[in-house]
Design a protein around this motif. Structure first.
Motif, mmCIF file in Angstrom:
data_model
loop_
_atom_site.group_PDB
_atom_site.id
_atom_site.type_symbol
_atom_site.label_atom_id
_atom_site.label_comp_id
_atom_site.label_asym_id
_atom_site.label_seq_id
_atom_site.Cartn_x
_atom_site.Cartn_y
_atom_site.Cartn_z
ATOM 1 N N ARG A 22 0.842 -1.195 0.000
ATOM 2 C CA ARG A 22 0.000 0.000 0.000
ATOM 3 C C ARG A 22 0.885 1.256 0.000
ATOM 4 O O ARG A 22 1.852 1.366 0.740
ATOM 5 N N GLY A 23 0.515 2.189 -0.856
ATOM 6 C CA GLY A 23 1.260 3.442 -0.948
ATOM 7 C C GLY A 23 2.433 3.401 -1.906
ATOM 8 O O GLY A 23 3.103 4.420 -2.102
ATOM 9 N N THR A 24 2.703 2.242 -2.513
ATOM 10 C CA THR A 24 3.811 2.140 -3.455
ATOM 11 C C THR A 24 3.442 2.794 -4.780
ATOM 12 O O THR A 24 2.359 2.560 -5.318
ATOM 13 N N SER A 25 4.326 3.628 -5.289
ATOM 14 C CA SER A 25 4.108 4.300 -6.573
ATOM 15 C C SER A 25 5.049 3.687 -7.605
ATOM 16 O O SER A 25 6.272 3.740 -7.453
ATOM 17 N N PHE A 26 4.489 3.099 -8.644
ATOM 18 C CA PHE A 26 5.255 2.420 -9.687
ATOM 19 C C PHE A 26 4.887 3.072 -11.009
ATOM 20 O O PHE A 26 3.761 2.960 -11.484
ATOM 21 N N ASP A 27 5.812 3.783 -11.605
ATOM 22 C CA ASP A 27 5.552 4.559 -12.810
ATOM 23 C C ASP A 27 4.931 3.691 -13.906
ATOM 24 O O ASP A 27 5.396 2.579 -14.176
ATOM 25 N N LEU A 28 3.890 4.207 -14.563
ATOM 26 C CA LEU A 28 3.172 3.444 -15.582
ATOM 27 C C LEU A 28 4.071 3.129 -16.770
ATOM 28 O O LEU A 28 4.068 2.002 -17.277
ATOM 29 N N LEU A 29 4.831 4.095 -17.236
ATOM 30 C CA LEU A 29 5.696 3.854 -18.386
ATOM 31 C C LEU A 29 6.738 2.789 -18.064
ATOM 32 O O LEU A 29 7.039 1.932 -18.904
ATOM 33 N N LEU A 30 7.280 2.809 -16.854
ATOM 34 C CA LEU A 30 8.255 1.783 -16.463
ATOM 35 C C LEU A 30 7.612 0.405 -16.464
ATOM 36 O O LEU A 30 8.218 -0.583 -16.916
ATOM 37 N N ARG A 31 6.382 0.307 -15.999
ATOM 38 C CA ARG A 31 5.674 -0.976 -16.024
ATOM 39 C C ARG A 31 5.476 -1.461 -17.450
ATOM 40 O O ARG A 31 5.628 -2.648 -17.760
#
Length: 370
Positions: free
Chosen positions: A228-237
């Motif tokens: 919870r609260g983790t931010s994972f960049d969409l472009l990196l994904r």
């Protein structure tokens, strides 16, 4: 009449080939009129081009409008295509929503990309050894330039778009999928059960799932598996999913090249006392990669075209930029121009890759495979 000079056996000069076997006429006979089927196809092709090319030239150039403030003004000037739309939105197509004052960083990244590609693709490139070292560090330099930090203004990936986004996804996927695919292909043939099972499972999973489903997982479902609260960049994904997807296909292409090699090549490497990795690096992989060049480039081209799927998850590639631009009432109804412009960009890029593939095949041809 003078008698022809007498020549000793083996000293007679070569005579020119018959006129019917060389020149344009011979080429036409061989390639276009060699059989009744080819004659019919040639006639149909000429008729099709006769009907299509003049109309296309008239619409795209002769009756086209290259300037104008809106669609209606284009229509008043000419009855063909309205390229003023492309001209006005060209920078948006190229840079996406990247800040105007920072776009020099994209230009510099593109120039550095060309330098890196020259070192990799051109064996006569000056200072090639240093260029190959630079090509290895280029992804990190490009990431720093595009994302910022360490002295540069940070730019969020939400502002990436257009052709720049396509190149970022395509070049990243192509660059990393080849080495990962090689490792997976070798792992699939490994005698270690754990390595073989992992490689087979990875390849079969990613080959059995559509890329669009993986992109949906990357954009939505992946967040459910993160703390919870983790931010994972969409472009990196997206970059990770695209690279893994292409790696699975690349592994199968390379595995085909490995299986095409005669068993004697492996036995010769063993007879020379070479260890596994040494024999792979010096003997097996160079030959396997040469055999696999058509399949490798075909995978690259497919991956490059599949970058347009990111529009489904909200990233604005050239198609996304074009569709958003057409929502402006000034340019509504110019979808033909937009799709043709994007199609030409992809055609030139993919055609360039295919021609380099043919050049590489001819250059590396040794006659062994024939």
């Amino acid at each position: 009449m003078m008698n022809p000079p007498a020549y000793k056996p083996g000293e007679h000069p070569d005579l020119p080939p018959p006129r019917s076997t060389i020149g344009p006429i011979a080429w036409i006979r061989t390639n276009l009129l060699s059989s009744p089927t080819n004659i019919v196809l040639t006639v149909l092709s000429v008729w099709f081009l006769y009907e299509l090319v003049p109309a296309a030239l008239e619409w795209g150039f002769l009756d086209a409008a290259f300037t104008g403030e809106n669609r209606d003004e284009c229509r008043e000037k000419a009855g063909g295509a309205c390229w003023a739309f492309i001209g006005e939105r060209f920078r948006l197509f190229t840079y996406g929503f990247y800040p105007i004052e920072e776009r020099w960083r994209i230009d510099l990244t593109f120039v550095l990309l060309i330098v890196a590609l020259m070192a990799v693709l051109w064996d006569q490139c000056p200072f090639r050894k240093q260029g190959l070292i630079f090509a290895c560090v280029f992804p990190f330099v490009a990431g720093w330039l595009l994302l910022g930090g360490f002295g540069l203004t940070p730019v969020d990936t939400d502002e990436f778009g257009g052709f720049m986004l396509t190149l970022v996804i395509g070049v990243t996927g192509i660059s990393f999928s080849l080495p990962i695919g090689i490792v997976l292909a070798l792992g699939r043939q490994s005698h270690l059960p754990i390595v073989r099972v992992f490689s087979v499972s990875f390849i079969e999973f990613f080959r059995g799932v559509p890329l669009i489903a993986l992109l949906f997982v990357a954009s939505t479902m992946l967040n459910y598996f993160l703390p919870r609260g983790t931010s994972f960049d969409l472009l990196l994904r997206v970059l990770i999913m695209v690279t893994l997807f292409a790696s699975a296909y690349m592994a199968e292409v390379i595995r085909g090249g490995l299986q095409a090699l005669p068993r004697g090549q492996y036995e010769a490497a063993d007879a020379m006392g070479l260890k596994y990795w040494t024999s792979m690096r010096l003997i097996i992989l160079p030959q396997a990669l040469k055999i696999s060049i058509p399949g490798i480039v075909n995978t690259f081209i497919g991956l490059y075209k599949d970058t347009t799927l990111v529009i489904i998850i909200g990233l604005l590639d050239p198609l996304g930029v074009g569709r958003s631009s057409l929502s402006d009432t000034k340019w509504t109804g110019l979808a033909n121009e937009m799709y043709l412009f994007v199609a030409i960009f992809f055609f030139l890029s993919c055609f360039g890759m295919s021609r380099y593939s043919l050049y590489l095949e001819k250059k590396l041809a040794t006659g062994y495979e024939r």
